[in-house]
Design an enzyme around this catalytic site. Structure first.
Site, PDB file in Angstrom:
ATOM      1  N   HIS A  19       3.348   4.130   0.396  1.00  0.00           N
ATOM      2  CA  HIS A  19       3.615   4.967   1.566  1.00  0.00           C
ATOM      3  C   HIS A  19       4.920   5.709   1.379  1.00  0.00           C
ATOM      4  O   HIS A  19       5.865   5.200   0.784  1.00  0.00           O
ATOM      5  CB  HIS A  19       3.657   4.122   2.850  1.00  0.00           C
ATOM      6  CG  HIS A  19       4.520   2.900   2.757  1.00  0.00           C
ATOM      7  ND1 HIS A  19       4.124   1.755   2.107  1.00  0.00           N
ATOM      8  CD2 HIS A  19       5.768   2.661   3.213  1.00  0.00           C
ATOM      9  CE1 HIS A  19       5.079   0.844   2.187  1.00  0.00           C
ATOM     10  NE2 HIS A  19       6.095   1.384   2.834  1.00  0.00           N
ATOM     11  N   HIS A  60       0.915  -1.142   0.000  1.00  0.00           N
ATOM     12  CA  HIS A  60       0.000   0.000   0.000  1.00  0.00           C
ATOM     13  C   HIS A  60       0.957   1.194   0.000  1.00  0.00           C
ATOM     14  O   HIS A  60       1.729   1.359   0.978  1.00  0.00           O
ATOM     15  CB  HIS A  60      -0.896  -0.036   1.245  1.00  0.00           C
ATOM     16  CG  HIS A  60      -1.844   1.113   1.396  1.00  0.00           C
ATOM     17  ND1 HIS A  60      -3.177   0.943   1.745  1.00  0.00           N
ATOM     18  CD2 HIS A  60      -1.652   2.456   1.291  1.00  0.00           C
ATOM     19  CE1 HIS A  60      -3.772   2.133   1.824  1.00  0.00           C
ATOM     20  NE2 HIS A  60      -2.859   3.067   1.554  1.00  0.00           N
TER      21      HIS A  60
HETATM   22  P1  AMP Z   1       8.350  -0.821   3.308  1.00  0.00           P
HETATM   23  O1  AMP Z   1       9.343  -1.874   3.724  1.00  0.00           O
HETATM   24  O2  AMP Z   1       8.943   0.310   2.500  1.00  0.00           O
HETATM   25  O3  AMP Z   1       7.147  -1.442   2.637  1.00  0.00           O
HETATM   26  O4  AMP Z   1       7.861  -0.125   4.639  1.00  0.00           O
HETATM   27  C1  AMP Z   1       6.944  -0.732   5.502  1.00  0.00           C
HETATM   28  C2  AMP Z   1       7.163  -0.111   6.850  1.00  0.00           C
HETATM   29  O5  AMP Z   1       6.032  -0.386   7.642  1.00  0.00           O
HETATM   30  C3  AMP Z   1       8.373  -0.651   7.599  1.00  0.00           C
HETATM   31  O6  AMP Z   1       9.279   0.413   7.863  1.00  0.00           O
HETATM   32  C4  AMP Z   1       7.774  -1.232   8.884  1.00  0.00           C
HETATM   33  O7  AMP Z   1       8.576  -1.010  10.013  1.00  0.00           O
HETATM   34  C5  AMP Z   1       6.455  -0.501   8.975  1.00  0.00           C
HETATM   35  N1  AMP Z   1       5.406  -1.190   9.703  1.00  0.00           N
HETATM   36  C6  AMP Z   1       5.048  -2.501   9.628  1.00  0.00           C
HETATM   37  N2  AMP Z   1       4.005  -2.762  10.432  1.00  0.00           N
HETATM   38  C7  AMP Z   1       3.673  -1.585  11.029  1.00  0.00           C
HETATM   39  C8  AMP Z   1       2.689  -1.204  11.988  1.00  0.00           C
HETATM   40  N3  AMP Z   1       1.790  -2.092  12.481  1.00  0.00           N
HETATM   41  N4  AMP Z   1       2.653   0.094  12.392  1.00  0.00           N
HETATM   42  C9  AMP Z   1       3.534   0.979  11.909  1.00  0.00           C
HETATM   43  N5  AMP Z   1       4.499   0.684  11.007  1.00  0.00           N
HETATM   44  C10 AMP Z   1       4.567  -0.584  10.570  1.00  0.00           C
HETATM   45 ZN    ZN Z   2      -4.237  -0.823   1.594  1.00  0.00          ZN
END
Ligand code: AMP
Ligand code: ZN
Length: 117
Positions: A103, A101
Site C-alpha cells: 500500500h 498487502h
Molecule cells: P503499514 O504500517 O505501513 O503497514 O500501514 C498500515 C496502515 O493501515 C496503518 O497506517 C494503519 O493505521 C492502517 N489501518 C489498519 N487497519 C485499518 C483499517 N481497518 N482501515 C483503514 N486503515 C487501517
Molecule cells: Zn491482501
C-alpha cells in the site's frame, strides 16, 4: 484459505470489511487510514494481493505503475498537489509495515511528523 480470506486489505478491497473509500476501479482502491498521521492520510492499494515489495515480479510493473498514477490522481482530486504531499511505502517489519498487502500511504497537510526519523 486464500489471501483474500485473511488479509485485512483484501477484505477491505472486497467490501467484506468497511472502510471510508475515496476511490476504486479495476486496478486499485483508496481509503482513509483508520489512524491518520497527517490531516489527509489515504492508503492506495492494488486490488491484487502482493505482500511486500520483495514479492514483486516483472509482471507487476504495469500494475504498480498504475497504482502510483492512481495515487497522484487522488492527490490532485483532494487538492494536495499545489501544496505538496508525501507518499510512503513501508516494506518489512523493521520499516514499520504492519499490513502485508502493498500500500502507498498518501499524506497531505502541513508539518509532516510521520514517518519518524
Ligand atoms: P503499514 O504500517 O505501513 O503497514 O500501514 C498500515 C496502515 O493501515 C496503518 O497506517 C494503519 O493505521 C492502517 N489501518 C489498519 N487497519 C485499518 C483499517 N481497518 N482501515 C483503514 N486503515 C487501517
Ligand atoms: Zn491482501
Amino acid at each position: 484459505m486464500s489471501a483474500a480470506d485473511h488479509c485485512l486489505f483484501c477484505r477491505i478491497v472486497s467490501g467484506a470489511i468497511p472502510a471510508k473509500k475515496l476511490f476504486e476501479d479495476d486496478i486499485a482502491v483508496a481509503f482513509a487510514d483508520i489512524n491518520p498521521q497527517a490531516p489527509t492520510h489515504v492508503l492506495v492499494v492494488p486490488r491484487k494481493h502482493i505482500a511486500t515489495l520483495d514479492d514483486l515480479t516483472e509482471d507487476d510493473s504495469l500494475l504498480i505503475g498504475q497504482t502510483l498514477v492512481r495515487a497522484s490522481q487522488i492527490a490532485r482530486s483532494l487538492e494536495l498537489s499545489s501544496e505538496g504531499y508525501r507518499t510512503v511505502i513501508n516494506n518489512g517489519e523493521a520499516a514499520g509495515q504492519t499490513v502485508f498487502h502493498i500500500h502507498i500511504h498518501l499524506l497531505g497537510g502541513r508539518n509532516f511528523s510521520w514517518p519518524p526519523g
